[in-house]
Design an enzyme around this catalytic site. Structure first.
Site, PDB file in Angstrom:
ATOM      1  N   PRO A 124      78.123   3.131  53.204  1.00 58.48           N
ATOM      2  CA  PRO A 124      77.761   2.673  53.931  1.00 58.48           C
ATOM      3  C   PRO A 124      77.944   2.070  54.802  1.00 58.48           C
ATOM      4  CG  PRO A 124      76.481   2.624  52.251  1.00 58.48           C
ATOM      5  CD  PRO A 124      77.862   2.407  51.127  1.00 58.48           C
ATOM      6  N   GLU A 125      78.548   2.672  56.180  1.00 53.71           N
ATOM      7  CA  GLU A 125      78.895   1.578  57.461  1.00 53.71           C
ATOM      8  C   GLU A 125      77.866   1.711  58.190  1.00 53.71           C
ATOM      9  OE1 GLU A 125      82.911   0.943  57.628  1.00 53.71           O
ATOM     10  OE2 GLU A 125      83.797   2.856  56.322  1.00 53.71           O
TER      11      GLU A 125
END
Ligand SMILES: [Zn+2]
Length: 271
Positions: A2-3
């Site tokens: 997840p960014e």
């Protein structure tokens, strides 16, 4: 992994609903990357005030203390009034009067950490070295250029390091450099003021667009409603090695930079 946009989309997915809710129970599963640092029972009875984000950390402010959450490599959060019984990869439940916030993290690189306040040593250790927020007002083009001038490393590596500006992960660094017409291998210190300015604008644009569209498509990620985003479907260069550039039709190139995949158009990003 997840960014920043996914973390922000996750935050938007439950922040309003959990704000004001009283904590009724806390369930801890298998050990995560870092320990909770408080007895779970001590959190019961406290109230969630708001949910903020700093870099890829979610900060859940309580009426006393705060929880710092990180999704690690494979973490995802769900929030709902009637979640099923915790599964083998569900390692943290914050049960509130409005619903349960649940961290699912198969690889367990994520974490939930309690701190008395943001000035506590633990919070400073986790948050203290983060660069400015790319979507906040503190991200200034002139200051960005000044910082880049001091770094000799390739620009993509400098973006990924996160100490100048946070949240520009691998996908977004490749995409922003394409939009700005900058070769990922060029030394950060060699970027002129106009080019740094273009990159500054591109970083903001790429991340804002990803947040707006609900985060990128990542196999391990689902947001707090269990949906996946679809930013990656319209990437210009990321994961498109050999495919024609959407601007000039030159085949997109792939290379390895510091263990990470980099994609660029050799024509649009000449130097
Ligand atoms: Zn091109």
């Amino acid at each position: 992994m997840p960014e920043l946009p996914e973390v922000e989309v996750t935050r938007l997915g439950f922040a309003d609903r959990i704000a004001g809710a009283r904590i009724e129970a806390v369930r801890v599963g298998k050990p995560l990357r870092w320990a909770l640092a408080v007895e779970p029972s001590e959190l019961v009875g406290r109230t969630v005030l708001e949910v903020r984000r700093r870099g890829k950390y979610l900060l859940i402010d309580l009426d006393r203390g705060l929880l710092l959450m990180h999704l690690g490599m494979s973490g995802s959060l769900r929030f709902g009034a009637e979640l099923p019984a915790a599964g083998v990869h569900d390692h943290f439940d914050l049960v509130t009067a409005r619903g349960t916030l649940r961290l699912n993290d198969p690889r367990r690189f994520g974490a939930v950490v309690y701190a008395e306040d943001e000035a506590s040593p633990l919070a400073v250790k986790l948050l203290g070295k983060l660069g400015v927020e790319p979507l906040g007002e503190g991200f200034d083009a002139a200051a960005f250029h000044a910082e880049l001038r001091r770094r000799k490393a390739p620009i993509k590596q400098v973006l990924l390091a996160g100490d100048i500006v946070v949240g520009v992960g691998n996908i977004y660094a490749s995409e922003a450099l394409f939009l700005a017409g900058i070769r990922p291998t060029v030394s950060a210190s060699r970027l002129s003021r106009p080019r740094a300015s273009r990159l500054h604008a591109a970083v903001k644009e790429v991340l804002a667009r990803a947040v707006a569209r609900g985060g990128s498509t990542l196999r391990d990620f689902s947001d707090s409603e269990g949906r996946s985003g679809y930013f990656q479907l319209e990437a210009n260069v990321y994961d498109r090695a050999g495919e024609p550039c959407r601007v000039c039709l030159t085949p997109i190139r792939w290379m390895k930079q510091g263990q990470r995949s980099t994609y660029f158009c050799p024509t649009c990003q000449k130097y």
